[in-house]
Write a protein that holds these residues in place. Structure first.
Motif, PDB file in Angstrom:
ATOM      1  N   THR A 159       0.793  -1.229   0.000  1.00  0.00           N
ATOM      2  CA  THR A 159       0.000   0.000   0.000  1.00  0.00           C
ATOM      3  C   THR A 159       0.828   1.283   0.000  1.00  0.00           C
ATOM      4  N   GLY A 160       2.079   1.190   0.386  1.00  0.00           N
ATOM      5  CA  GLY A 160       2.893   2.390   0.502  1.00  0.00           C
ATOM      6  C   GLY A 160       2.700   3.126   1.809  1.00  0.00           C
ATOM      7  N   ALA A 161       1.962   2.540   2.736  1.00  0.00           N
ATOM      8  CA  ALA A 161       1.715   3.195   4.027  1.00  0.00           C
ATOM      9  C   ALA A 161       2.913   3.014   4.952  1.00  0.00           C
ATOM     10  N   GLU A 162       3.251   4.066   5.680  1.00  0.00           N
ATOM     11  CA  GLU A 162       4.345   3.983   6.639  1.00  0.00           C
ATOM     12  C   GLU A 162       3.935   3.122   7.824  1.00  0.00           C
ATOM     13  N   ILE A 163       4.820   2.205   8.218  1.00  0.00           N
ATOM     14  CA  ILE A 163       4.572   1.326   9.364  1.00  0.00           C
ATOM     15  C   ILE A 163       5.290   1.854  10.594  1.00  0.00           C
ATOM     16  N   TRP A 164       6.550   2.195  10.442  1.00  0.00           N
ATOM     17  CA  TRP A 164       7.283   2.821  11.544  1.00  0.00           C
ATOM     18  C   TRP A 164       8.448   3.635  10.989  1.00  0.00           C
TER      19      TRP A 164
END
Length: 705
Positions: A159-164
């Motif tokens: 998704t391209g979402a930042e995890i950390w």
């Protein structure tokens, strides 16, 4: 097929095995698999870092039919030096300011884009470094990226979402990150650069891949003994240093060269040069100065020291060992050896037992005037008298550019050869006139502690070559002289091929066994990034980023001779195949900025002289002698310099930070004005002169101390 990334944001692609927006959870077994041909999962394709693919669809019989299959215009990018990854039909790559993009690996359609907002992070802060990155890492459905300003970030690959996100060093330090993180065994390793920018003590840190929590840290050189030692390895290393080395940091920064051995469960890191370069300053009584210029083997779970091999004891020439660490199984004198293949800056090719760290063999692969040979009984170089410039100036080969730098070499187990982008340069070293007892680097001003300039006599008529090296025989199998310097890394395949891009914009395919040129493509812009290959639906692709960058692009007149002037040529990602039919417009021809002549600007020579000193820290990007090599604008041709307010808003306020020019809030009004006068003086001095320099040798290497 052409794609412009800025027009495709919002498109998506399913990349999982049945689960929407979820990438496959490939881990160490997959990352160590040398047999698969569909993906390029790690910086060097696999954990072994060989940059070798067993794919044979493209081979010596048909490589001449390669054509552009698809491409992406990257108009907002500058220097591109990184290795893309391909995972289950999706290509991931990093561009300028550490922006990560995921695209369909069959047509270039944008899936997602992640911007770590480096500009916001550095705004209003004093910062040094580079706007480029050599790569990213994939592990268990996540992309791991490091930013120029020192953060390590985990991103959902689907998704391209930042995890950390974690900060790996204090922003007040004159450090930066340009290297690719290394993901392995549930952890992610990262180091940093900046040895020349201040008193720094190098280290690497491993973080938990799931959470970003620090797992362990390993310092490369010892700190102040009065503070105690972190472990027995640092206590041992301290015995090889003299004087108050900790006041100078010591150096050793590990900015590149990380390899995980999944078979032996061992982690190897290549370490950097001393801080400062001159050993007489940082360790005045001599000593090996561990763990500078080493390969260090660590326990991947704990970071504990296992063994080391030092390529350049007591380094005083910037002979880092941050170069590739390739894993290979070699038959040497009838015995199968699990080996490391390593070609560091110092000019010797090393074959090392990766279980024990014991030297198997070492021979020079270029001219080496600092050492005559490696003593096989001790594993140490036999230095040439006077090479430490102890008796006055000394011409030393290789130069600090290295016989081999970070440009990736590759190893083909079928031919048994290693393909090395090689440099042939000599530099004159001297510390005459430097107060060795009182010299001290400061954060963001730094220094080398030595003067250097290009040697009058060079080892060869050409400054670079592509070299095929036999690591068993320890001799060259074939080599090709190259007219231009700073050529890109290599890829080799079971199709008996080697691919390499060059700084003159040519992308070539060679027969791996002989070096014969089989195919050539003009990319229209200097190439600094290494190619990759992957296969999807029976079609093999060869892909690379095209965008002149790296240290040579900031050098000055010789890089400028290539004509890859800043802002003129659009950067691209290009994929080739035998079935390709994409039409790609030609880029503009090489361009050479003409310095502006403004008779209304009255130059004050005294101010210009002070401005030359201010400019010292600017030259690494804008070019020595104010002749830009392509990494940044040529200030002699910039109308903005003529406008005091506009110039201040760029230099001090950082309004162009998004283009890689961070603000310098500490600069004074007087320094700004002095800098303007220096720029105008150099513009007048060079406005009517012919272009000087030669792409054959980067002879304008600035004298530094």
């Amino acid at each position: 097929m052409k794609k412009t990334v800025t027009a495709l944001i919002g498109l998506s692609l399913l990349v999982s095995c049945g689960n929407k927006n979820q990438a496959p959870l490939f881990a160490d077994v997959a990352l160590a698999d040398e047999k698969q041909t569909s993906d390029w999962l790690a910086y060097g394709r696999t954990h072994n870092e060989r940059r070798y693919s067993p794919a044979t669809d493209i081979n010596t019989n048909n490589v001449a039919d390669l054509k552009v299959d698809w491409f992406i215009e990257l108009p907002n990018d500058v220097g591109l030096v990184s290795t893309p990854l391909v995972v289950n039909g999706v290509m991931y790559f990093t561009g300028t300011m550490n922006i990560i993009r995921a695209v369909d690996a069959t047509n270039g359609s944008l899936i997602w884009e992640y911007d770590p907002k480096v500009v916001e992070e550095v705004k209003g802060k004093r910062k040094i470094g580079w706007a480029h990155s050599r790569g990213i890492s994939f592990y268990e459905g996540r992309i791991f990226a490091a930013t120029w300003d020192g953060r390590l970030i985990a991103i959902d690959a689907g998704t391209g979402a930042e995890i950390w996100s974690v900060r790996t060093y204090d922003m007040e330090r004159s450090l930066y990150i340009t290297g690719a993180p290394k993901a392995f065994k549930g952890k992610v390793l990262i180091g940093n650069g900046g040895t020349e920018n201040g008193p720094t003590r190098g280290w690497v840190t491993a973080y938990e891949a799931d959470t970003g929590e620090e797992a362990w840290k390993f310092y490369i050189v010892p700190g102040n003994p009065a503070d105690g030692f972190e472990n027995a390895a640092m206590e041992m290393a301290a015995e090889t240093w003299t004087g108050d080395w900790w006041k100078h940091g010591g150096g050793g920064n590990a900015w590149h060269g990380f390899t995980y051995d999944a078979e032996l469960d061992m982690l190897y890191i290549g370490t950097g040069n001393g801080s400062p370069w001159n050993q007489k300053i940082r360790s005045p009584g001599g000593g090996d100065n561990l763990f500078l210029s080493c390969i260090v083997a660590l326990n991947p779970d704990t970071g504990e020291y296992v063994w080391h091999y030092q390529t350049t004891p007591g380094d005083t020439w910037d002979y880092t060992s941050n170069m590739d660490i390739i894993l290979a199984d070699l038959n040497i004198e009838g015995e199968e050896r699990k080996a490391i293949l390593h070609a560091p800056k110092n000019g010797f090719f090393y074959v090392i037992d990766r279980k024990t760290g014991k030297l198997i063999s070492a021979e020079p692969y270029v001219e080496t005037t600092w050492a005559s040979h490696i003593d096989m009984k001790t594993g140490r170089p036999v230095e040439v008298e006077g090479s430490r410039y102890e008796d006055g100036p000394a011409d030393i080969t290789p130069s600090p550019w290295g016989a081999h730098n970070w440009q990736a070499m590759s190893y083909n187990p079928q031919t048994g050869l290693v393909y090395i982008p090689t440099h042939h340069l000599s530099t004159n070293f001297s510390d005459e006139g430097i107060d060795l007892e009182n010299w001290q680097a400061r954060e963001f001003t730094g220094g080398l502690g030595v003067r250097r300039k290009f040697s009058d006599k060079q080892p060869r008529e050409y400054s670079a070559s592509l070299q095929a090296w036999d690591p068993v025989k320890q001799e060259v199998a074939w080599y090709l002289p190259q007219e231009t310097f700073w050529n890109a890394g290599t890829l080799t395949t079971a199709g008996n091929l080697v691919f390499q891009g060059r700084s003159d914009g040519k992308f070539l395919a060679y027969e791996a066994s002989t070096g014969e040129i089989l195919w050539e493509f003009d990319a229209g812009l200097g190439i600094s990034a290494p190619p990759i290959t992957y296969t999807i639906n029976g079609r093999q692709y060869i892909s690379l980023l095209v965008g002149f960058g790296g240290g040579f692009a900031g050098l000055g007149a010789d890089a400028a001779e290539l004509g890859w002037s800043y802002g003129i040529h659009s950067r691209r990602l290009i994929s080739f195949s035998l079935e390709g039919s994409a039409e790609m417009a030609a880029l503009p021809p090489p361009y050479f900025p003409e310095p502006l002549n403004d008779p209304n600007f009255t130059i004050n020579d005294e101010m210009a002289a002070r401005g030359a000193i201010v400019y010292t820290s600017c030259g690494v990007c804008h070019g020595s002698g104010l002749i830009a090599g392509g990494m940044a604008p040529d200030l002699r041709a910039s109308a903005l310099v003529l406008n005091k307010e506009a110039f201040s808003s760029i230099v001090r306020d950082g309004i162009l930070a998004g283009r890689g020019m961070p603000g310098q809030p500490e600069i004074t009004e007087r320094e700004l004005e002095d800098l303007r006068h220096y720029v105008r003086q150099r513009a007048m001095e060079t406005s009517t002169s012919d272009r000087t320099g030669s792409t054959n040798n980067p002879r304008k290497e600035v004298e530094s101390h």
